[in-house]
Design a protein around this motif. Structure first.
Motif, PDB file in Angstrom:
ATOM      1  N   LEU A   8       5.613  17.652   6.339  1.00  0.00           N
ATOM      2  CA  LEU A   8       4.260  17.125   6.171  1.00  0.00           C
ATOM      3  C   LEU A   8       3.847  16.937   4.723  1.00  0.00           C
ATOM      4  N   GLU A   9       4.349  17.776   3.829  1.00  0.00           N
ATOM      5  CA  GLU A   9       3.891  17.710   2.434  1.00  0.00           C
ATOM      6  C   GLU A   9       5.089  17.834   1.497  1.00  0.00           C
ATOM      7  N   CYS A  10       5.060  17.039   0.435  1.00  0.00           N
ATOM      8  CA  CYS A  10       6.184  17.044  -0.484  1.00  0.00           C
ATOM      9  C   CYS A  10       5.718  16.608  -1.866  1.00  0.00           C
ATOM     10  N   ALA A  11       6.634  16.687  -2.824  1.00  0.00           N
ATOM     11  CA  ALA A  11       6.339  16.262  -4.196  1.00  0.00           C
ATOM     12  C   ALA A  11       7.601  15.684  -4.808  1.00  0.00           C
ATOM     13  N   GLY A  12       7.419  14.732  -5.707  1.00  0.00           N
ATOM     14  CA  GLY A  12       8.575  14.108  -6.335  1.00  0.00           C
ATOM     15  C   GLY A  12       8.178  13.041  -7.328  1.00  0.00           C
ATOM     16  N   ARG A  13       9.117  12.126  -7.575  1.00  0.00           N
ATOM     17  CA  ARG A  13       8.938  11.097  -8.594  1.00  0.00           C
ATOM     18  C   ARG A  13       8.919   9.721  -7.936  1.00  0.00           C
ATOM     19  N   VAL A  14       7.958   8.897  -8.315  1.00  0.00           N
ATOM     20  CA  VAL A  14       7.831   7.552  -7.766  1.00  0.00           C
ATOM     21  C   VAL A  14       9.002   6.689  -8.231  1.00  0.00           C
ATOM     22  N   THR A  15       9.686   6.063  -7.281  1.00  0.00           N
ATOM     23  CA  THR A  15      10.835   5.207  -7.598  1.00  0.00           C
ATOM     24  C   THR A  15      10.571   3.730  -7.294  1.00  0.00           C
ATOM     25  N   ALA A  16       9.524   3.444  -6.533  1.00  0.00           N
ATOM     26  CA  ALA A  16       9.193   2.058  -6.186  1.00  0.00           C
ATOM     27  C   ALA A  16       7.743   2.011  -5.742  1.00  0.00           C
ATOM     28  N   VAL A  17       7.121   0.861  -5.918  1.00  0.00           N
ATOM     29  CA  VAL A  17       5.735   0.680  -5.485  1.00  0.00           C
ATOM     30  C   VAL A  17       5.623  -0.609  -4.681  1.00  0.00           C
TER      31      VAL A  17
ATOM     32  N   GLY B 175       0.790  -1.224   0.000  1.00  0.00           N
ATOM     33  CA  GLY B 175       0.000   0.000   0.000  1.00  0.00           C
ATOM     34  C   GLY B 175       0.816   1.263   0.000  1.00  0.00           C
ATOM     35  N   GLN B 176       2.132   1.170  -0.187  1.00  0.00           N
ATOM     36  CA  GLN B 176       2.998   2.339  -0.126  1.00  0.00           C
ATOM     37  C   GLN B 176       3.740   2.568  -1.437  1.00  0.00           C
ATOM     38  N   ILE B 177       4.261   3.787  -1.579  1.00  0.00           N
ATOM     39  CA  ILE B 177       5.124   4.121  -2.706  1.00  0.00           C
ATOM     40  C   ILE B 177       6.430   4.702  -2.182  1.00  0.00           C
ATOM     41  N   GLY B 178       7.512   4.463  -2.926  1.00  0.00           N
ATOM     42  CA  GLY B 178       8.778   5.110  -2.642  1.00  0.00           C
ATOM     43  C   GLY B 178       8.898   6.347  -3.504  1.00  0.00           C
ATOM     44  N   LEU B 179       9.428   7.429  -2.936  1.00  0.00           N
ATOM     45  CA  LEU B 179       9.443   8.709  -3.634  1.00  0.00           C
ATOM     46  C   LEU B 179      10.835   9.333  -3.601  1.00  0.00           C
ATOM     47  N   GLU B 180      11.301   9.751  -4.764  1.00  0.00           N
ATOM     48  CA  GLU B 180      12.469  10.621  -4.865  1.00  0.00           C
ATOM     49  C   GLU B 180      11.946  12.044  -4.690  1.00  0.00           C
ATOM     50  N   ILE B 181      12.285  12.669  -3.561  1.00  0.00           N
ATOM     51  CA  ILE B 181      11.660  13.938  -3.191  1.00  0.00           C
ATOM     52  C   ILE B 181      12.387  15.106  -3.849  1.00  0.00           C
ATOM     53  N   HIS B 182      11.624  15.963  -4.526  1.00  0.00           N
ATOM     54  CA  HIS B 182      12.180  17.136  -5.191  1.00  0.00           C
ATOM     55  C   HIS B 182      11.832  18.434  -4.482  1.00  0.00           C
ATOM     56  N   ALA B 183      10.774  18.456  -3.692  1.00  0.00           N
ATOM     57  CA  ALA B 183      10.378  19.673  -2.984  1.00  0.00           C
ATOM     58  C   ALA B 183       9.587  19.284  -1.740  1.00  0.00           C
ATOM     59  N   CYS B 184       9.857  19.984  -0.643  1.00  0.00           N
ATOM     60  CA  CYS B 184       9.097  19.800   0.602  1.00  0.00           C
ATOM     61  C   CYS B 184       8.741  21.176   1.138  1.00  0.00           C
ATOM     62  N   ALA B 185       7.466  21.409   1.393  1.00  0.00           N
ATOM     63  CA  ALA B 185       7.017  22.698   1.927  1.00  0.00           C
ATOM     64  C   ALA B 185       6.998  22.649   3.448  1.00  0.00           C
ATOM     65  N   LEU B 186       7.561  23.685   4.077  1.00  0.00           N
ATOM     66  CA  LEU B 186       7.536  23.773   5.532  1.00  0.00           C
ATOM     67  C   LEU B 186       6.215  24.366   6.008  1.00  0.00           C
ATOM     68  N   ASN B 187       5.809  23.960   7.200  1.00  0.00           N
ATOM     69  CA  ASN B 187       4.589  24.453   7.825  1.00  0.00           C
ATOM     70  C   ASN B 187       4.865  24.781   9.285  1.00  0.00           C
ATOM     71  N   PHE B 188       4.023  25.635   9.857  1.00  0.00           N
ATOM     72  CA  PHE B 188       4.150  25.940  11.284  1.00  0.00           C
ATOM     73  C   PHE B 188       4.033  24.663  12.106  1.00  0.00           C
ATOM     74  N   ALA B 189       3.256  23.711  11.602  1.00  0.00           N
ATOM     75  CA  ALA B 189       3.109  22.442  12.314  1.00  0.00           C
ATOM     76  C   ALA B 189       4.435  21.705  12.444  1.00  0.00           C
ATOM     77  N   ASP B 190       5.359  21.903  11.490  1.00  0.00           N
ATOM     78  CA  ASP B 190       6.670  21.272  11.605  1.00  0.00           C
ATOM     79  C   ASP B 190       7.410  21.778  12.843  1.00  0.00           C
ATOM     80  N   LEU B 191       7.292  23.076  13.124  1.00  0.00           N
ATOM     81  CA  LEU B 191       7.905  23.630  14.327  1.00  0.00           C
ATOM     82  C   LEU B 191       7.319  22.992  15.587  1.00  0.00           C
TER      83      LEU B 191
END
Length: 324
Positions: A61-70, A26-42
């Motif tokens: 908490l939130e990011c975007a990238g390319r799937v490398t494994a499923v 039920g999971q995917i592996g991700l090569e992460i290209h961008a991660c947005a910071l949030n106040f919740a991270d603090l």
């Protein structure tokens, strides 16, 4: 792989080399290209967030990238797909493993930065204002902390829904950002919020990300029959709500937490995130990104949020040369 790890509660975190994780069922592996910071991270780093993971952990908490494994039982994603993920943690790394149910595909025209910057802030504002508060065309919406990550999207979404938007922020620069997002009226945080809002006819819906004295003033400036959304407490003080005033003015205070709602109704979360990706592709929303920093400067990125020096979103880029 490199990952920004929190090994001790309250520590500022460190960039560490750890093993690259493999996806399970039920999971995917991700090569992460961008991660947005949030106040919740603090809050998570300080151990004060409602969903703080066990130590050690990687925030983001939130990011975007390319799937490398499923993992097993995954049919909706393939290796090479571009996706955005509201994972709740794990985004501040070169690679990550996330539940496929938390991922949405990216249209070809949507870059990683914009996608990562949109899930939580726009998702919060869209669901809070449209689904929870039922903001109507012609109503007046008051947004506090209107130049912050979620506040700025509330201004934009409020205008899309046909409201008159009053934006409160601190300083000319931040107010200019709110105005560019569509705010009709601007109030500096140094002014008397209650008096200014009342002079504009009062607020029908309040979207408050600040708390403390700001919440109290906004509460008093809400019209009878109004709805109030306590979105966050960036000011540091969690306000207490006088029930007798709710009774007299027929006010409704609506609790809203995106992570909780998405867990409770995953189909609503997926539908909302898909809509946001379409809106990005169509140019209906435009995330405001004030800072882009490499993963090695994550601590500095968190300080920008802590000291309120960022407007909109701060994006961390594990691969800045390929991030869009």
């Amino acid at each position: 792989m490199l990952s920004f790890r929190i090994g001790k509660q309250g520590s500022c975190g460190n960039l560490m080399e750890i093993d690259t994780p493999a996806p399970g069922p039920g999971q995917i592996g991700l090569e992460i290209h961008a991660c947005a910071l949030n106040f919740a991270d603090l809050l998570m780093v300080e151990g004060r967030y409602q969903d703080t993971p066990p130590l050690p952990f990687t925030p983001g908490l939130e990011c975007a990238g390319r799937v490398t494994a499923v993992g097993d039982d995954i049919s909706e994603f393939q290796i090479g797909d571009r996706v955005a993920v509201f994972g709740g943690q794990g985004g501040l790394a070169e690679f990550g493993v996330f539940d496929a149910a938390r991922a949405v595909p990216l249209p070809a025209s949507v870059g990683y930065d914009a996608a990562a910057a949109s899930l939580i802030a726009y998702g919060t504002s869209l669901l809070a204002l449209e689904q929870q508060a039922r903001l109507q065309k012609g109503e007046t919406l008051l947004v506090t902390g209107a130049a912050g990550g979620v506040g700025l999207t509330a201004v934009e979404i409020g205008k899309h829904l046909g409201a008159t938007v009053i934006a409160q922020a601190r300083g000319e620069e931040k107010l200019a950002v709110a105005k560019a997002a569509g705010a009709d009226h601007l109030i500096d945080a140094s002014e008397d919020l209650r008096l200014r809002v009342k002079a504009l006819g009062g607020a029908d819906v309040v979207y408050d990300a600040v708390g403390g004295e700001t919440w109290k003033a906004a509460f008093r400036a809400t019209n009878p029959g109004g709805r109030l959304l306590p979105i966050g407490f960036a000011g540091g003080e969690v306000p207490q709500i006088p029930a007798n005033h709710l009774l007299v003015k027929n006010l409704t205070v609506i609790g809203f937490y995106l992570g909780g709602l998405v867990s409770l109704r995953p189909e609503l979360g997926r539908e909302t995130f898909d809509k946001l990706m379409r809106w990005l592709a169509e140019g209906r929303i435009t995330p405001h990104i004030s800072h882009r920093l490499p993963l090695s400067e994550t601590a500095q990125g968190l300080e920008l949020i802590r000291n309120r020096k960022a407007t909109g979103k701060v994006i961390m880029q594990p691969r800045p040369e390929t991030t869009g």
